[in-house]
Scaffold this motif. Sequence first.
Motif, PDB file in Angstrom:
ATOM      1  N   UNK A  57     -42.753   9.268  48.490  1.00 49.27           N
ATOM      2  CA  UNK A  57     -43.393   8.023  48.913  1.00 49.27           C
ATOM      3  C   UNK A  57     -44.872   8.261  49.230  1.00 49.27           C
ATOM      4  N   UNK A  58     -45.175   9.364  49.916  1.00 50.24           N
ATOM      5  CA  UNK A  58     -46.559   9.695  50.244  1.00 50.24           C
ATOM      6  C   UNK A  58     -47.403   9.793  48.976  1.00 50.24           C
ATOM      7  N   UNK A  59     -46.895  10.489  47.981  1.00 51.44           N
ATOM      8  CA  UNK A  59     -47.663  10.661  46.748  1.00 51.44           C
ATOM      9  C   UNK A  59     -47.883   9.330  46.033  1.00 51.44           C
ATOM     10  N   UNK A  60     -46.862   8.488  46.023  1.00 48.54           N
ATOM     11  CA  UNK A  60     -47.001   7.189  45.365  1.00 48.54           C
ATOM     12  C   UNK A  60     -47.971   6.282  46.120  1.00 48.54           C
ATOM     13  N   UNK A  61     -47.968   6.380  47.440  1.00 45.93           N
ATOM     14  CA  UNK A  61     -48.925   5.613  48.244  1.00 45.93           C
ATOM     15  C   UNK A  61     -50.347   6.049  47.921  1.00 45.93           C
ATOM     16  N   UNK A  62     -50.578   7.339  47.894  1.00 43.29           N
ATOM     17  CA  UNK A  62     -51.931   7.823  47.615  1.00 43.29           C
ATOM     18  C   UNK A  62     -52.372   7.454  46.206  1.00 43.29           C
ATOM     19  N   UNK A  63     -51.440   7.413  45.265  1.00 35.23           N
ATOM     20  CA  UNK A  63     -51.785   6.971  43.910  1.00 35.23           C
ATOM     21  C   UNK A  63     -52.214   5.507  43.921  1.00 35.23           C
ATOM     22  N   UNK A  65     -53.560   3.931  46.510  1.00 35.55           N
ATOM     23  CA  UNK A  65     -54.872   3.883  47.172  1.00 35.55           C
ATOM     24  C   UNK A  65     -55.974   4.224  46.175  1.00 35.55           C
ATOM     25  N   UNK A  66     -55.746   5.254  45.370  1.00 35.66           N
ATOM     26  CA  UNK A  66     -56.761   5.686  44.407  1.00 35.66           C
ATOM     27  C   UNK A  66     -56.895   4.723  43.232  1.00 35.66           C
ATOM     28  N   UNK A  67     -55.878   3.880  43.020  1.00 36.83           N
ATOM     29  CA  UNK A  67     -55.965   2.897  41.936  1.00 36.83           C
ATOM     30  C   UNK A  67     -56.899   1.743  42.289  1.00 36.83           C
ATOM     31  N   UNK A  68     -57.198   1.589  43.571  1.00 38.78           N
ATOM     32  CA  UNK A  68     -58.142   0.568  44.020  1.00 38.78           C
ATOM     33  C   UNK A  68     -59.562   1.094  43.885  1.00 38.78           C
ATOM     34  N   UNK A  69     -60.508   0.196  43.713  1.00 35.10           N
ATOM     35  CA  UNK A  69     -61.913   0.584  43.638  1.00 35.10           C
ATOM     36  C   UNK A  69     -62.611   0.205  44.942  1.00 35.10           C
ATOM     37  N   UNK A  70     -63.763   0.814  45.234  1.00 31.65           N
ATOM     38  CA  UNK A  70     -64.528   0.365  46.399  1.00 31.65           C
ATOM     39  C   UNK A  70     -64.850  -1.128  46.350  1.00 31.65           C
ATOM     40  N   UNK A  71     -65.031  -1.680  45.152  1.00 31.72           N
ATOM     41  CA  UNK A  71     -65.249  -3.129  45.043  1.00 31.72           C
ATOM     42  C   UNK A  71     -64.012  -3.904  45.498  1.00 31.72           C
ATOM     43  N   UNK A  72     -62.821  -3.406  45.143  1.00 35.11           N
ATOM     44  CA  UNK A  72     -61.582  -4.050  45.595  1.00 35.11           C
ATOM     45  C   UNK A  72     -61.512  -4.093  47.116  1.00 35.11           C
ATOM     46  N   UNK A 146     -37.504  -3.543  57.762  1.00 35.16           N
ATOM     47  CA  UNK A 146     -37.806  -4.890  57.275  1.00 35.16           C
ATOM     48  C   UNK A 146     -39.091  -4.905  56.455  1.00 35.16           C
ATOM     49  N   UNK A 147     -40.113  -4.178  56.915  1.00 32.76           N
ATOM     50  CA  UNK A 147     -41.460  -4.317  56.353  1.00 32.76           C
ATOM     51  C   UNK A 147     -41.749  -3.401  55.171  1.00 32.76           C
ATOM     52  N   UNK A 148     -40.930  -2.389  54.930  1.00 32.68           N
ATOM     53  CA  UNK A 148     -41.248  -1.396  53.899  1.00 32.68           C
ATOM     54  C   UNK A 148     -40.906  -1.887  52.496  1.00 32.68           C
ATOM     55  N   UNK A 149     -41.836  -1.679  51.571  1.00 35.99           N
ATOM     56  CA  UNK A 149     -41.599  -1.975  50.159  1.00 35.99           C
ATOM     57  C   UNK A 149     -40.788  -0.834  49.546  1.00 35.99           C
ATOM     58  N   UNK A 150     -39.676  -1.143  48.885  1.00 37.19           N
ATOM     59  CA  UNK A 150     -38.779  -0.078  48.421  1.00 37.19           C
ATOM     60  C   UNK A 150     -39.249   0.654  47.171  1.00 37.19           C
ATOM     61  N   UNK A 151     -40.158   0.065  46.397  1.00 39.82           N
ATOM     62  CA  UNK A 151     -40.457   0.625  45.080  1.00 39.82           C
ATOM     63  C   UNK A 151     -41.248   1.933  45.123  1.00 39.82           C
ATOM     64  N   UNK A 152     -41.764   2.305  46.288  1.00 42.94           N
ATOM     65  CA  UNK A 152     -42.576   3.521  46.364  1.00 42.94           C
ATOM     66  C   UNK A 152     -41.760   4.782  46.616  1.00 42.94           C
ATOM     67  N   UNK A 153     -40.457   4.625  46.794  1.00 41.66           N
ATOM     68  CA  UNK A 153     -39.625   5.808  46.977  1.00 41.66           C
ATOM     69  C   UNK A 153     -38.809   5.753  48.245  1.00 41.66           C
ATOM     70  N   UNK A 202     -55.254  15.730  55.541  1.00 43.86           N
ATOM     71  CA  UNK A 202     -56.185  16.835  55.769  1.00 43.86           C
ATOM     72  C   UNK A 202     -57.593  16.346  56.078  1.00 43.86           C
ATOM     73  N   UNK A 203     -57.793  15.031  56.024  1.00 38.38           N
ATOM     74  CA  UNK A 203     -59.118  14.464  56.241  1.00 38.38           C
ATOM     75  C   UNK A 203     -59.911  14.271  54.968  1.00 38.38           C
ATOM     76  N   UNK A 204     -59.303  14.541  53.813  1.00 32.83           N
ATOM     77  CA  UNK A 204     -60.011  14.418  52.535  1.00 32.83           C
ATOM     78  C   UNK A 204     -60.145  12.954  52.121  1.00 32.83           C
ATOM     79  N   UNK A 205     -61.231  12.671  51.424  1.00 30.73           N
ATOM     80  CA  UNK A 205     -61.557  11.308  50.985  1.00 30.73           C
ATOM     81  C   UNK A 205     -60.546  10.773  49.976  1.00 30.73           C
ATOM     82  N   UNK A 206     -60.138   9.516  50.177  1.00 28.96           N
ATOM     83  CA  UNK A 206     -59.313   8.803  49.207  1.00 28.96           C
ATOM     84  C   UNK A 206     -60.027   7.574  48.654  1.00 28.96           C
ATOM     85  N   UNK A 207     -60.701   6.814  49.535  1.00 27.47           N
ATOM     86  CA  UNK A 207     -61.358   5.585  49.098  1.00 27.47           C
ATOM     87  C   UNK A 207     -62.226   5.061  50.238  1.00 27.47           C
TER      88      UNK A 207
END
Length: 247
Positions: A57-63, A65-72, A146-153, A202-207
């Motif tokens: 789930x963590x990996x799919x979430x980060x994917x 996040x990275x699919x969004x652009x700063x404009x988004x 209740x709030x979690x989307x199931x498709x991410x794992x 780890x504090x590394x940049x995502x978006x």
Amino acid sequence: MGPVHSGVRARRLFGFGSLVLTVALVLSTSSSPTRTFSQISPTMEVDPEYPGTAVERLRNIQARVKSLTPDDLSKDWEEVRRKILWAGGLKDLPHSVPGQGYTGHSFNDDNHCDLTPMLGEVAHNLHQGEIRGIAMGNKLGPGIEVASLPELGPGGSWSTCTNGCHVEPPQDVAHVQFRARIAFKLVWTPPSFSSFVLVDDSGAYLNHGTPTGALPDLRARASNYNLVKGSKYAREADALADRSAGA
């Protein structure tokens, strides 16, 4: 497969990166309520340092996040916040009852700015008093379901409190109550706190983004930064502030 009774031990071999971990799991269903989360499978990847992490789930979430652009992430704040919720595997539930799936507070104040992906059973962990400023119990499991989307794992997501993350290792809800890594943290950047960065465990940049419209209160945004100031989670916020100042 029939039910697994309390006291039955099963040994599993998990790989995480280059590490191989032999885990002894004590599984019990006789005294636990029915869960709606996906259960642990024999082939599920486990983080040996923070075994409550829903790694897939963590990996799919980060994917996401990275699919969004700063404009988004630089449009009207409510639209941006909904994108952040979606990326984190959370539903936008601003009218639900707090404790029963309400996510109107998520990323909307200074503190509920960690996106934590945890395994299903771990979501029902209670706070035993180790984290300063967090209520005893801090029962979040029903709302997470209740709030979690199931498709991410397997497992669930929640916007957990960031306070306590300024020390190493972090002493916050994700790492202590849930024994899980965060998928990302939202940090508002000084000095105007009009932009934010999303960083990983780890504090590394995502978006990052500079949203418009009705942002969270300025005092809350400044307090959000102060909760991470001086830690690994502030590095990218400070770097963005430096780049903006030099522009």
